[in-house]
Design an enzyme around this catalytic site. Structure first.
Site, short mmCIF file in Angstrom:
data_model
loop_
_atom_site.label_atom_id
_atom_site.label_comp_id
_atom_site.label_asym_id
_atom_site.label_seq_id
_atom_site.Cartn_x
_atom_site.Cartn_y
_atom_site.Cartn_z
N CYS A 284 0.80 -1.23 0.00
CA CYS A 284 0.00 0.00 0.00
C CYS A 284 0.83 1.29 0.00
O CYS A 284 1.38 1.65 -1.03
CB CYS A 284 -0.99 -0.03 1.16
SG CYS A 284 -2.40 1.05 0.89
N ARG B 123 -12.67 6.17 -1.75
CA ARG B 123 -11.80 5.26 -0.98
C ARG B 123 -12.17 3.82 -1.35
O ARG B 123 -13.35 3.44 -1.32
CB ARG B 123 -12.00 5.52 0.52
CG ARG B 123 -10.99 4.87 1.40
CD ARG B 123 -10.85 5.57 2.72
NE ARG B 123 -9.78 6.56 2.70
CZ ARG B 123 -8.49 6.27 2.78
NH1 ARG B 123 -8.07 5.03 2.90
NH2 ARG B 123 -7.59 7.23 2.75
N HIS C 271 -3.61 -5.55 2.78
CA HIS C 271 -3.27 -5.70 4.18
C HIS C 271 -3.94 -6.98 4.69
O HIS C 271 -4.49 -7.76 3.93
CB HIS C 271 -3.83 -4.52 4.99
CG HIS C 271 -3.42 -3.18 4.50
ND1 HIS C 271 -2.23 -2.60 4.83
CD2 HIS C 271 -4.06 -2.28 3.70
CE1 HIS C 271 -2.15 -1.39 4.29
NE2 HIS C 271 -3.24 -1.17 3.58
N1 GLN Z 1 -2.31 6.91 2.22
C1 GLN Z 1 -2.40 6.05 1.07
C2 GLN Z 1 -3.77 6.05 0.42
O1 GLN Z 1 -4.78 6.33 1.03
C3 GLN Z 1 -2.01 4.65 1.45
C4 GLN Z 1 -3.00 3.99 2.37
C5 GLN Z 1 -2.52 2.70 2.96
O2 GLN Z 1 -1.33 2.44 3.05
N2 GLN Z 1 -3.47 1.89 3.42
O3 GLN Z 1 -3.88 5.77 -0.75
#
Ligand code: GLN
Length: 253
Positions: A108, A142, A205
């Site tokens: 990520c 998101r 994750h």
């Molecule tokens: N901050 C980054 C995003 O929102 C990565 C998020 C994350 O590592 N879960 O895309």
């Protein structure tokens, strides 16, 4: 009762060698249990009969010598901003390791920063270190939920995504897999993650390796072959991994 000393397990099974795992920026880049990836590597290295050494690298630290496997996790945009300068200072070293075939897993937020850049939706563009031919643009959407993808190399890969950055792949990388549930790199092309040399990059994750031991064993095998010329596998206990995979596969998006 005999006073003769019993052999310790170590003496009964001498180590096949030490593998050094370095976790990148766990202070800022370690969300949704990404630490578990390092723990799985540690345990599976033992199960394969080698000796694990687990080190952390954080902003301002001396970079460890003789790295065999690198892992890095995800983070908030704010965490990515904190590590950006230090990461740039380490770019050449990390590039040399990746180009030289060192096995790495980046998740990520560090996946994004191993690419060319992450243009956040709130303004700043965080430069990446360009190991991966990918670019990431922040969005208002998101992408959250459980993911299943097909990978020719590793079979079905399962995990959990939560990111607003959307990543597109250039010709210098291959996707890690193609999603059958969830979004993956972006909301358009169905690709998840990226593969370059022995670098595995993914948005997933969960953490990723407990449910996907094939990826953990790829990293360990590659590290052992680079260091010792050969990998002699042991007999890992995959029961919990199997149960975790079955459970994750049944979860709704
Ligand atoms: N901050 C980054 C995003 O929102 C990565 C998020 C994350 O590592 N879960 O895309």
């Amino acid at each position: 009762m005999t006073s003769e000393a019993q052999p310790t397990p170590r003496e009964a099974h001498p180590s096949k060698g030490t593998l050094r795992v370095v976790q990148l920026y766990p202070r800022e880049m370690n969300i949704y249990g990404d630490w578990g990836n390092a723990l799985v590597l540690q345990q599976r290295i033992r199960w394969h009969g080698y000796t694990p050494e687990l080190l952390e690298y954080n902003v301002g630290d001396d970079f460890p010598e003789d790295v065999d496997i690198l892992v890095g996790g995800g983070g908030q945009d704010s965490g990515q901003l904190v590590i950006q300068d230090d990461l740039q200072a380490r770019a050449e070293q990390l590039k040399q390791l990746a180009d030289g075939g060192a096995p790495m897993l980046v998740i990520c937020g560090l996946y994004q920063l191993f690419g060319k850049f992450f243009k956040t939706s709130t303004g700043p563009t965080i430069p990446g270190i360009g190991i991966l031919d990918v670019e990431t643009h922040g969005t208002d959407e998101r992408l959250i939920g459980n993911v299943i993808m097909k990978s020719a190399e590793f079979g079905d890969i399962l995990g959990y995504e939560n990111h607003s950055g959307q990543t597109t792949l250039g010709p210098g990388v291959e996707p890690l897999g193609t999603v059958t549930k969830g979004a993956g790199n972006n909301s358009k092309d169905g690709h998840e993650g990226a593969r370059y040399n022995n670098v595995v990059a993914s948005y997933l994750h969960g953490s990723l390796l407990p449910k996907n031991p094939a990826i953990a064993d790829f990293l360990i095998r590659t590290a052992a072959e680079r260091k010792f010329g050969t990998f002699v596998p042991g007999t890992p206990d995959d029961d919990y991994a199997r149960l975790a995979r079955e459970h994750a596969a049944r979860r709704p998006r």
